[in-house]
Design a protein around this motif. Structure first.
Motif, PDB file in Angstrom:
ATOM      1  N   ARG A 120       3.392  24.770 -29.153  1.00 57.84           N
ATOM      2  CA  ARG A 120       3.357  25.488 -27.942  1.00 57.84           C
ATOM      3  C   ARG A 120       4.121  26.690 -27.982  1.00 57.84           C
ATOM      4  NH1 ARG A 120       2.815  23.077 -22.598  1.00 57.84           N
ATOM      5  NH2 ARG A 120       3.704  24.248 -20.891  1.00 57.84           N
TER       6      ARG A 120
ATOM      7  N   ASN B 171       6.108  29.453 -22.432  1.00 61.80           N
ATOM      8  CA  ASN B 171       5.343  28.680 -21.710  1.00 61.80           C
ATOM      9  C   ASN B 171       6.037  27.509 -21.151  1.00 61.80           C
ATOM     10  OD1 ASN B 171       3.422  27.448 -20.328  1.00 61.80           O
ATOM     11  ND2 ASN B 171       1.659  26.842 -21.713  1.00 61.80           N
TER      12      ASN B 171
ATOM     13  N   ILE C  84       7.591  24.391  -7.897  1.00 60.50           N
ATOM     14  CA  ILE C  84       8.451  25.493  -8.349  1.00 60.50           C
ATOM     15  C   ILE C  84       9.375  25.960  -7.480  1.00 60.50           C
ATOM     16  CG2 ILE C  84       8.524  27.617  -9.571  1.00 60.50           C
ATOM     17  CD1 ILE C  84       5.780  27.022 -10.903  1.00 60.50           C
TER      18      ILE C  84
ATOM     19  N   THR D  63      13.295  30.048 -12.563  1.00 57.96           N
ATOM     20  CA  THR D  63      12.489  28.869 -11.776  1.00 57.96           C
ATOM     21  C   THR D  63      12.290  27.802 -12.691  1.00 57.96           C
ATOM     22  OG1 THR D  63      10.388  29.725 -12.307  1.00 57.96           O
ATOM     23  CG2 THR D  63      11.316  30.695 -10.015  1.00 57.96           C
TER      24      THR D  63
ATOM     25  N   ALA E 243      10.144  23.992 -12.789  1.00 51.49           N
ATOM     26  CA  ALA E 243       9.014  22.946 -12.242  1.00 51.49           C
ATOM     27  C   ALA E 243       9.356  21.737 -12.141  1.00 51.49           C
ATOM     28  CB  ALA E 243       7.680  23.519 -12.883  1.00 51.49           C
TER      29      ALA E 243
ATOM     30  N   ARG F 170      -1.946  26.454 -10.533  1.00 50.04           N
ATOM     31  CA  ARG F 170      -2.724  25.688 -11.250  1.00 50.04           C
ATOM     32  C   ARG F 170      -3.439  24.895 -10.174  1.00 50.04           C
ATOM     33  NH1 ARG F 170      -0.703  22.013 -16.220  1.00 50.04           N
ATOM     34  NH2 ARG F 170       0.083  20.818 -14.685  1.00 50.04           N
TER      35      ARG F 170
HETATM   36  P1  AMP Z   1       1.670  21.529 -19.281  1.00 50.79           P
HETATM   37  O1  AMP Z   1       1.895  22.041 -20.394  1.00 50.79           O
HETATM   38  O2  AMP Z   1       0.119  20.971 -18.987  1.00 50.79           O
HETATM   39  O3  AMP Z   1       2.346  20.452 -18.306  1.00 50.79           O
HETATM   40  O4  AMP Z   1       1.610  22.724 -18.069  1.00 50.79           O
HETATM   41  C1  AMP Z   1       2.618  22.996 -17.389  1.00 50.79           C
HETATM   42  C2  AMP Z   1       2.435  24.111 -16.404  1.00 50.79           C
HETATM   43  O5  AMP Z   1       3.230  24.400 -15.293  1.00 50.79           O
HETATM   44  C3  AMP Z   1       1.981  25.418 -17.219  1.00 50.79           C
HETATM   45  O6  AMP Z   1       0.797  25.874 -16.485  1.00 50.79           O
HETATM   46  C4  AMP Z   1       3.018  26.306 -16.814  1.00 50.79           C
HETATM   47  O7  AMP Z   1       2.922  27.595 -16.907  1.00 50.79           O
HETATM   48  C5  AMP Z   1       3.466  25.855 -15.545  1.00 50.79           C
HETATM   49  N1  AMP Z   1       5.125  26.251 -15.127  1.00 50.79           N
HETATM   50  C6  AMP Z   1       6.036  25.054 -15.306  1.00 50.79           C
HETATM   51  N2  AMP Z   1       7.086  25.686 -15.119  1.00 50.79           N
HETATM   52  C7  AMP Z   1       6.890  26.945 -14.515  1.00 50.79           C
HETATM   53  C8  AMP Z   1       7.701  27.804 -13.878  1.00 50.79           C
HETATM   54  N3  AMP Z   1       9.010  27.973 -13.729  1.00 50.79           N
HETATM   55  N4  AMP Z   1       7.059  29.077 -13.271  1.00 50.79           N
HETATM   56  C9  AMP Z   1       5.693  29.046 -13.287  1.00 50.79           C
HETATM   57  N5  AMP Z   1       4.944  28.199 -13.938  1.00 50.79           N
HETATM   58  C10 AMP Z   1       5.269  27.191 -14.578  1.00 50.79           C
END
Ligand code: AMP
Ligand code: MG
Length: 350
Positions: A60, A64, A102, A119, A121, A197
């Motif tokens: 990854r 991200n 978030i 930030t 999530a 999303r």
């Molecule tokens: P996944 O890998 O499928 O769990 O995707 C996690 C999602 O959450 C991705 O689209 C990330 O970009 C989004 N995400 C996680 N933390 C943040 C954050 N602090 N700000 C914006 N997006 C986040």
């Protein structure tokens, strides 16, 4: 290469394998586990080294960010600067459940977990096994989907093994997930909360509780043109080996277009797999196909989209054509979002 352990969970065997799995996690290892959305690949969200193992196993990109999974609202408090009023309302209503919130992070959350952002999530998953694992390990778990980066998300432990065997310490196998698509992600750090999303919980549901919410994701679809994206402009997202063509529109027009495509691909000797709604299936008897359920039941398409992409891929087809005539209401919107991202070409028909 590591030996990836598999812990099978049934009603009877629950306790012991979960203890072993949580021990691996608390010692800085990586364990894939089921949530109600998809299988996640977990590691200690507060341990930089442990989190790096997730990025390495998945391949990854480092920028991200990951979603941190907790078992209670108390666990969440130490990870954020404050819990804003709107977050608190959403937590009351939708946690545990497929909503990721978030907020501004506290100092204890390392950069690797947030992709360097200020930030973080967070969500509480609605899955007994996931909650138990978090509780027993005693740590918040960073857990992105447990697939190789760019591949369809895993909805069963078999999918995890397919992608990550030998790269992670263990998998907790507790059968198929319920929803099949990742959580809705909402950002509460901007003036107007923004959906980053789409998922099962939709904009209108959120607005009922916190007022205006805006959509901040891009489906890369321009309704004016027929062919929206051309091969080569491929996103590496949710993508099987095979090329994916999505045909969107009114049912009979979609059926007609798929027939045309089949004739054309047939002339070029391509091996084709079809992902069809129940209503379309009778038009394509004898073809290699996978059912995504009735057009009016997008929750079925949600549950089987990733499964179907992997299933057809395993039959070594060159091209997968997806019947996009299912209803885009409710979770249907999120299904379209994922399949558009997976698609090399989107054809809109009327
Ligand atoms: P996944 O890998 O499928 O769990 O995707 C996690 C999602 O959450 C991705 O689209 C990330 O970009 C989004 N995400 C996680 N933390 C943040 C954050 N602090 N700000 C914006 N997006 C986040
Ligand atoms: Mg993912």
């Amino acid at each position: 290469m590591k030996q990836t352990k598999i812990f099978y969970i049934s009603e009877k065997t629950e306790s012991e394998p979960l203890d072993e799995a949580s021990k691996i996690l608390s010692q800085g290892g990586t364990v894939a586990f089921p949530t109600e959305t998809v299988y996640g690949l977990g590691a200690n969200a507060l341990d930089e080294k442990a989190v790096l193992k997730i990025f390495e196993a998945k391949g990854r990109p480092a920028d991200n960010p990951l979603i941190v999974h907790v078992a209670s609202r108390d666990d969440c408090r130490s990870l954020v600067r404050e819990i804003p009023e709107k977050a608190s309302i959403l937590m009351d209503e939708f946690w545990p459940g497929p909503l990721t919130i978030i907020m501004e992070r506290s100092e204890i959350v390392p950069d690797v977990t947030t992709g360097g952002l200020d930030t973080v999530a967070i969500r509480i998953p609605e899955n007994k096994i996931a909650i138990e694992l978090i509780k027993r390990s005693g740590i918040p778990l960073a857990a992105p989907s447990a697939n190789l980066s760019g591949k369809p998300s895993p909805t069963s432990a078999d999918h995890v093994i397919e992608d990550l065997s030998g790269k992670i310490d263990a998998v907790v196998d507790a059968g198929e997930v319920i929803i099949g698509l990742e959580s809705t992600v909402i950002d509460l750090t901007s003036d107007i909360p923004a959906i980053l999303r789409p998922g099962k919980i939709i904009k209108e549901e959120l607005e009922e509780y916190i007022g205006e919410v805006r959509i901040a994701y891009d489906d890369k679809v321009h309704p004016e043109s027929e062919i929206v994206r051309s091969p080569g402009m491929k996103y590496t997202h949710y993508s099987p080996q095979a090329g994916v063509i999505l045909v969107e529109g009114e049912h009979s027009a979609v059926v007609r277009k798929i027939k045309e495509l089949l004739a054309d691909l047939n002339m070029r000797d391509a091996r084709v797999g079809l992902m069809l709604t129940e209503e379309s299936a009778p038009f394509f008897l004898g073809f290699n196909s996978f059912s995504i359920g009735p057009r009016e039941k997008p929750e079925h398409a949600a549950k089987y989209l990733f499964f179907g992409l992997r299933n057809l891929d395993s039959k070594n087809v060159d091209t997968i054509i997806v019947d996009g005539s299912f209803n885009s209401a409710g979770i249907g919107m999120a299904v379209f979002n994922r399949v558009r991202k997976a698609a090399d070409m989107i054809i809109k028909v009327r």
